[in-house]
Design an enzyme around this catalytic site. Structure first.
Site, PDB file in Angstrom:
ATOM      1  N   PRO A 129       0.797  -1.219   0.000  1.00 16.99           N
ATOM      2  CG  PRO A 129      -0.040  -1.064   2.159  1.00 16.99           C
ATOM      3  CD  PRO A 129       1.049  -1.676   1.370  1.00 16.99           C
ATOM      4  CD  GLU A 130       2.634   3.460  -4.288  1.00 18.18           C
ATOM      5  OE1 GLU A 130       2.797   4.672  -4.518  1.00 18.18           O
ATOM      6  OE2 GLU A 130       2.749   2.590  -5.158  1.00 18.18           O
TER       7      GLU A 130
END
Length: 284
Positions: free
Chosen positions: A2-3
């Site tokens: 995840p960013e």
DNA sequence: ATACCGACCTGTCAGC
DNA sequence: TGCTGACAGGTCGGTA
């Protein structure tokens, strides 16, 4: 995995579910890799704590906790002052494959579950992470990962981050001590929209181009948040829902496919060990 | 300061 | 069917 947009989506889902709930017990698995604070300290901090808020700092998920201080031994306290409480922060970084899920206690414990927090509401908050690149820690004081929030930073302050740096602009964007939250996908997508090649030295980029990059980063992140992030293989948010921004990727994961602007094939190179995608025509 | 590399881990998928 | 290698959203530390 995840960013910033994925973490933001997860945080919003978690906030809906667990804010104001209280952790009534904690189980921690035997693998030490994800634990960046001692297991006993994590357990002691979480156990009995009320979750006051959940927010995001870069790619970190921060649970603000409030713990009632131990009751005074004295029994006769006719006019007791407001109960003393201590605040603490539980910080979770999901690494590549980390997930936080809220579920009923009856749901089977997934492989690679490293922590289970039982909640007063009857549900459980679980941390699952197959690759164990994620990190769990607790902090008595505030938590500051450094870097600026790209969605909050002014253009002027953003531009100043890159002044005089000889490093490739993509490396600078990925440096969490400068800008926090941008990862491999959104770096590539932002650079495409700004018309900058990943290897371009930061110090050679004009003020106007940096202004455009500031705008592109924010635009990409905002659009991705609106679509719930990018689901490439297994990312799902706190509700188990997939994101849809992967359908909007213009370069990431499109090696050899035609550029959506000029039809030239998208190139893939390795920069700092990461796949980097760009269009030779559209990016300078 | 910077840049490249491997390390940290497991899972998946393509190709043989 | 099974093996092997490449690759994966992230960071960190060592080395030139």
């Amino acid at each position: 995995m995840p960013e910033l947009p994925e973490v933001e989506t997860i945080v919003r889902g978690l906030a809906r579910r667990v804010v104001a709930d209280t952790i009534t017990s904690v189980w921690i698995g035997s693998r030490p890799q994800p634990l960046k604070s001692p297991a006993a300290k994590i357990a002691r901090t979480l156990d009995g704590a009320k979750i006051v808020s959940v927010h995001r700092a870069g790619k970190h998920i921060v649970f603000a906790l409030e713990r009632r201080a131990a009751q005074p031994a004295s029994t006769v306290a006719p006019r007791r002052p407001a109960p003393a409480s201590a605040s603490a922060h539980w910080v979770v970084h999901l690494g590549m494959t980390g997930r936080l899920v809220v579920c009923e206690p009856g749901v089977e414990i997934a492989r690679h579950t490293h922590l289970v927090a039982s909640l007063a509401s009857g549900r459980e908050l679980r941390f699952v992470d197959p690759r164990m690149f994620g990190k769990l820690s607790v902090h008595d004081a505030g938590f500051d990962p450094g870097g600026v929030e790209p969605l909050d930073v002014s253009e002027e302050n953003f531009v100043a981050l890159f002044r005089g740096r000889k490093t490739p602009i993509k490396s600078a964007l990925l440096n969490q001590k400068l800008v926090r939250g941008v990862g491999n996908i959104y770096a590539d997508e932002s650079l495409f929209r700004a018309g900058l090649r990943p290897r371009r030295r930061a110090s050679t980029i004009t003020r106007a181009e940096l202004g455009k990059l500031h705008e592109s980063v924010r635009e990409v992140l905002r659009e991705a948040i609106a679509l719930g992030g990018s689901s490439i293989s297994d990312y799902v948010d706190a509700d188990g829902e997939e994101g849809f921004f992967q359908l909007q990727h213009r370069v990431y994961g499109r090696e050899g496919e035609p550029c959506l602007v000029c039809k030239a094939p998208i190139r893939r190179v390795v920069l700092a060990g990461r796949s980097s995608h760009y269009c030779r025509n559209c990016q300078k």
